[in-house]
Write a protein that holds these residues in place. Structure first.
Motif, PDB file in Angstrom:
ATOM      1  N   VAL A 173       0.620  -1.126  -0.022  1.00  0.00           N
ATOM      2  CA  VAL A 173      -0.045   0.008  -0.202  1.00  0.00           C
ATOM      3  C   VAL A 173       0.863   1.218   0.101  1.00  0.00           C
ATOM      4  N   HIS A 174       2.114   1.175   0.667  1.00  0.00           N
ATOM      5  CA  HIS A 174       2.711   2.485   0.910  1.00  0.00           C
ATOM      6  C   HIS A 174       3.387   2.537  -0.286  1.00  0.00           C
ATOM      7  N   ILE A 175       4.018   1.434  -1.152  1.00  0.00           N
ATOM      8  CA  ILE A 175       4.731   1.621  -2.211  1.00  0.00           C
ATOM      9  C   ILE A 175       3.691   2.188  -3.407  1.00  0.00           C
ATOM     10  N   ALA A 176       2.325   1.655  -3.249  1.00  0.00           N
ATOM     11  CA  ALA A 176       1.339   2.027  -4.242  1.00  0.00           C
ATOM     12  C   ALA A 176       1.122   3.750  -4.288  1.00  0.00           C
ATOM     13  N   GLN A 177       1.134   4.242  -2.884  1.00  0.00           N
ATOM     14  CA  GLN A 177       1.087   5.600  -2.689  1.00  0.00           C
ATOM     15  C   GLN A 177       2.209   6.462  -3.412  1.00  0.00           C
ATOM     16  N   VAL A 178       3.275   5.703  -3.232  1.00  0.00           N
ATOM     17  CA  VAL A 178       4.582   6.555  -3.836  1.00  0.00           C
ATOM     18  C   VAL A 178       4.413   6.536  -5.270  1.00  0.00           C
ATOM     19  N   GLN A 179       3.910   5.412  -5.856  1.00  0.00           N
ATOM     20  CA  GLN A 179       3.817   5.134  -7.471  1.00  0.00           C
ATOM     21  C   GLN A 179       2.952   6.366  -7.812  1.00  0.00           C
ATOM     22  N   GLU A 180       1.765   6.516  -7.052  1.00  0.00           N
ATOM     23  CA  GLU A 180       0.791   7.711  -7.323  1.00  0.00           C
ATOM     24  C   GLU A 180       1.407   8.769  -7.392  1.00  0.00           C
ATOM     25  N   GLU A 181       2.189   9.281  -6.199  1.00  0.00           N
ATOM     26  CA  GLU A 181       2.873  10.652  -6.133  1.00  0.00           C
ATOM     27  C   GLU A 181       3.987  10.804  -7.503  1.00  0.00           C
ATOM     28  N   LEU A 182       4.442   9.802  -7.640  1.00  0.00           N
ATOM     29  CA  LEU A 182       5.514   9.861  -8.788  1.00  0.00           C
ATOM     30  C   LEU A 182       4.780   9.755 -10.243  1.00  0.00           C
ATOM     31  N   ASN A 183       3.530   9.406 -10.367  1.00  0.00           N
ATOM     32  CA  ASN A 183       2.732   9.050 -11.609  1.00  0.00           C
ATOM     33  C   ASN A 183       3.900   7.937 -12.350  1.00  0.00           C
ATOM     34  N   HIS A 184       4.289   6.923 -11.604  1.00  0.00           N
ATOM     35  CA  HIS A 184       5.203   6.074 -12.145  1.00  0.00           C
ATOM     36  C   HIS A 184       4.809   4.670 -11.622  1.00  0.00           C
ATOM     37  N   HIS A 185       4.262   3.783 -12.361  1.00  0.00           N
ATOM     38  CA  HIS A 185       3.823   2.377 -11.711  1.00  0.00           C
ATOM     39  C   HIS A 185       4.307   1.452 -12.259  1.00  0.00           C
ATOM     40  N   SER A 186       4.609   0.314 -11.152  1.00  0.00           N
ATOM     41  CA  SER A 186       5.234  -0.770 -11.524  1.00  0.00           C
ATOM     42  C   SER A 186       4.552  -1.997 -11.245  1.00  0.00           C
ATOM     43  N   ASP A 187       5.128  -3.194 -11.524  1.00  0.00           N
ATOM     44  CA  ASP A 187       4.759  -4.539 -11.054  1.00  0.00           C
ATOM     45  C   ASP A 187       4.816  -4.691  -9.536  1.00  0.00           C
ATOM     46  N   LEU A 188       4.199  -5.089  -8.830  1.00  0.00           N
ATOM     47  CA  LEU A 188       4.032  -5.288  -7.475  1.00  0.00           C
ATOM     48  C   LEU A 188       3.272  -6.800  -7.388  1.00  0.00           C
ATOM     49  N   THR A 189       4.193  -7.377  -6.528  1.00  0.00           N
ATOM     50  CA  THR A 189       3.916  -9.056  -6.244  1.00  0.00           C
ATOM     51  C   THR A 189       3.722  -9.237  -4.891  1.00  0.00           C
ATOM     52  N   LEU A 190       2.647  -9.588  -4.416  1.00  0.00           N
ATOM     53  CA  LEU A 190       2.522  -9.635  -2.654  1.00  0.00           C
ATOM     54  C   LEU A 190       2.483 -11.121  -2.557  1.00  0.00           C
TER      55      LEU A 190
END
Length: 101
Positions: free
Chosen positions: A45-62
């Motif tokens: 969730v925290h990584i997703a927030q940073v991705q939104e801030e940067l408008n730079h999304h990546s693949d995340l596997t949980l």
């Protein structure tokens, strides 16, 4: 404005400053092990927030207690750019607060 891919030398130099990160084909990747599934989920969730801030999304596997991040820049043909390293550096800064190792 097009985003330029980094050279192999630039990637290698910058990876030397990010222990745990590696180049997998044309993507940066890093896995984190956490103390529990809940801690891993919180990190995602925290990584997703940073991705939104940067408008730079990546693949995340949980996984149960793991998080794997795979990063490249779509607008650069799936190659590694400075933006990928910016995201990696931000994730490295926040991961310890979640107990990631």
């Amino acid at each position: 404005m097009p985003v330029e891919p980094l050279s192999q030398k630039e990637i290698e130099d910058r990876l030397a400053e990010l222990p745990g990160w590696s180049l997998d084909g044309d993507r940066l990747t890093r896995s984190y092990r956490l103390g529990s599934h809940l801690a891993a989920t919180a990190l995602v969730v925290h990584i997703a927030q940073v991705q939104e801030e940067l408008n730079h999304h990546s693949d995340l596997t949980l996984g149960y207690n793991t998080v794997t991040l795979t990063v490249s820049t779509h607008s650069a043909g799936g190659k590694v750019t400075r933006m990928d390293f910016k995201l990696a550096e931000r994730v490295e800064a926040l991961a310890p607060a979640h107990g990631a190792g």
